[in-house]
Motif scaffolding. Structure first.
Motif, PDB file in Angstrom:
ATOM      1  N   ALA A 134       0.859  -1.257   0.076  1.00  0.00           N
ATOM      2  CA  ALA A 134       0.508  -0.239   0.169  1.00  0.00           C
ATOM      3  C   ALA A 134       0.807   1.585   0.056  1.00  0.00           C
ATOM      4  O   ALA A 134       0.662   1.699  -1.096  1.00  0.00           O
ATOM      5  CB  ALA A 134      -0.662  -0.109   0.999  1.00  0.00           C
ATOM      6  N   ALA A 135       1.531   1.420   0.992  1.00  0.00           N
ATOM      7  CA  ALA A 135       2.671   2.294   0.801  1.00  0.00           C
ATOM      8  C   ALA A 135       3.418   2.786  -0.343  1.00  0.00           C
ATOM      9  O   ALA A 135       3.631   4.312  -1.110  1.00  0.00           O
ATOM     10  CB  ALA A 135       3.526   2.613   2.279  1.00  0.00           C
ATOM     11  N   SER A 136       3.652   1.613  -1.324  1.00  0.00           N
ATOM     12  CA  SER A 136       4.433   1.613  -2.421  1.00  0.00           C
ATOM     13  C   SER A 136       3.649   2.306  -3.304  1.00  0.00           C
ATOM     14  O   SER A 136       3.786   3.465  -4.070  1.00  0.00           O
ATOM     15  CB  SER A 136       4.959   0.472  -3.122  1.00  0.00           C
ATOM     16  OG  SER A 136       6.306   0.026  -2.117  1.00  0.00           O
ATOM     17  N   SER A 137       2.439   1.526  -3.946  1.00  0.00           N
ATOM     18  CA  SER A 137       1.817   2.155  -4.583  1.00  0.00           C
ATOM     19  C   SER A 137       0.923   3.289  -3.793  1.00  0.00           C
ATOM     20  O   SER A 137       0.612   4.043  -5.260  1.00  0.00           O
ATOM     21  CB  SER A 137       0.403   1.569  -4.458  1.00  0.00           C
ATOM     22  OG  SER A 137       0.255  -0.036  -4.977  1.00  0.00           O
ATOM     23  N   GLN A 138       1.006   4.466  -3.059  1.00  0.00           N
ATOM     24  CA  GLN A 138       0.349   5.325  -3.255  1.00  0.00           C
ATOM     25  C   GLN A 138       2.172   6.910  -2.868  1.00  0.00           C
ATOM     26  O   GLN A 138       1.394   7.523  -3.965  1.00  0.00           O
ATOM     27  CB  GLN A 138      -0.201   5.756  -1.504  1.00  0.00           C
ATOM     28  CG  GLN A 138      -0.926   5.039  -1.435  1.00  0.00           C
ATOM     29  CD  GLN A 138      -1.264   5.315   1.189  1.00  0.00           C
ATOM     30  OE1 GLN A 138      -0.517   5.705   1.378  1.00  0.00           O
ATOM     31  NE2 GLN A 138      -2.459   4.303   0.634  1.00  0.00           N
ATOM     32  N   HIS A 139       3.600   5.665  -3.384  1.00  0.00           N
ATOM     33  CA  HIS A 139       4.465   6.682  -2.978  1.00  0.00           C
ATOM     34  C   HIS A 139       4.684   7.460  -4.685  1.00  0.00           C
ATOM     35  O   HIS A 139       4.705   7.808  -5.310  1.00  0.00           O
ATOM     36  CB  HIS A 139       5.076   6.273  -2.311  1.00  0.00           C
ATOM     37  CG  HIS A 139       6.707   7.279  -2.674  1.00  0.00           C
ATOM     38  ND1 HIS A 139       6.561   8.802  -1.780  1.00  0.00           N
ATOM     39  CD2 HIS A 139       7.704   6.983  -2.848  1.00  0.00           C
ATOM     40  CE1 HIS A 139       7.928   8.895  -1.795  1.00  0.00           C
ATOM     41  NE2 HIS A 139       8.293   7.837  -2.891  1.00  0.00           N
TER      42      HIS A 139
END
Length: 295
Positions: A134-139
């Motif tokens: 999730a964090a990578s997909s947001q960044h």
């Protein structure tokens, strides 16, 4: 961020179409040409694992209709919008050394490190490794990362995208392709492929793709595992691809060519096998990279 909703995917589609309209009125040099990149991505998509195929389908914009090849030249079109990306399509190496070193050569015209096609491949591979997080997909925009990576793995296999600094990868070497005036770089991006399609495949890119696919499973089948592998279990290995390209540039692209050369059958027939091999290697390696990323 990842384009998860239909609204987001349709917005991306509108952006793609907007860049396509700019292309109609603005000159641009296509790396490998449209058919070259299409060939590479179609070969790659046919070799994806189930997990990688699912991820690619999820990340592709709706406009692609699940066809990676249809968006494989997107990175060329967006150079008008993402001006910073222009330096990421190539590597300039010292004249006549016929060698490549990442620490020496991977930089832009201002000397900024890692800004070359090898650095871009490393960067976008790393971004895609965060797929499902999730964090990578947001960044990161993982759709753009997929399209950049697919394009750049194609570019690094075009020998003159790892060419000499003084002639900008043969972009300043004027030649004639039969009766048509062009530059040597364009011969390798487009002319050899187009002439091959006209002579052997009734100007049909699908005929070219099928022929290369047959060679991958036939004549070159004993080499495929070597093409797919990376040293030290790396996810991708652009330094290997770049070293091969500068060698091919010296041994085939530049060899025997001077300013004003007329390139005809002797050049075409001896260089076509090199072009077909590099298209095949790029397709196989793109698939292998995506399979490792999404595996």
């Amino acid at each position: 961020m990842k384009l998860s909703s239909r609204t987001e995917r349709e917005s991306f589609r509108a952006l793609v179409l907007a860049f396509a309209s700019i292309l109609v009125i603005s000159p641009v040099v296509h790396c490998w040409g449209l058919d070259g990149h299409l060939t590479i991505c179609r070969i790659a998509q046919s070799r994806l694992s189930a997990a990688a195929a699912t991820a690619v389908k999820e990340l592709l914009p709706a406009a692609a209709e699940d066809d990676l090849g249809s968006e494989c030249s997107w990175a060329d079109r967006v150079k008008f919008h993402y001006h910073w990306s222009s330096a990421l399509h190539f590597i300039d190496t010292p004249d006549n050394l016929c060698s490549y070193q990442y620490n020496r050569d991977c930089k832009d015209e201002n000397g900024e490190k890692d800004r070359c096609v090898a650095g871009a491949i490393n960067n976008y591979t790393t971004q895609l490794l965060g797929y499902g997080n999730a964090a990578s997909s947001q960044h990161y925009n993982l759709t753009e990362a997929l399209l950049f990576l697919s394009h750049f793995i194609g570019d690094i296999h075009q020998p003159l995208h790892v060419g000499f600094t003084s002639d900008r990868g043969a972009n300043t070497i004027d030649v004639h392709w039969y009766t048509r005036k062009t530059v040597l770089h364009h011969v390798w991006d487009d002319n050899i492929i187009e002439t091959s399609e006209e002579r052997y495949y009734n100007s049909d890119v699908d005929g070219l793709i099928n022929a290369i696919q047959k060679n991958i499973t036939g004549e070159w089948s004993d080499q495929v595992k070597t093409w797919e592998s990376c040293s030290r279990n790396a996810t991708t290995c652009p330094d290997i691809y770049a070293s091969e390209s500068i060698q091919a540039a010296c041994n085939w692209a530049y060899k025997g060519v001077t300013e004003g050369s007329v390139l005809e059958d002797d050049y075409f027939l001896t260089r076509l096998p090199v072009v077909n091999l590099r298209l095949a290697q790029a397709g196989v390696r793109l698939a292998a990279t995506l399979n490792r990323v999404f595996g």
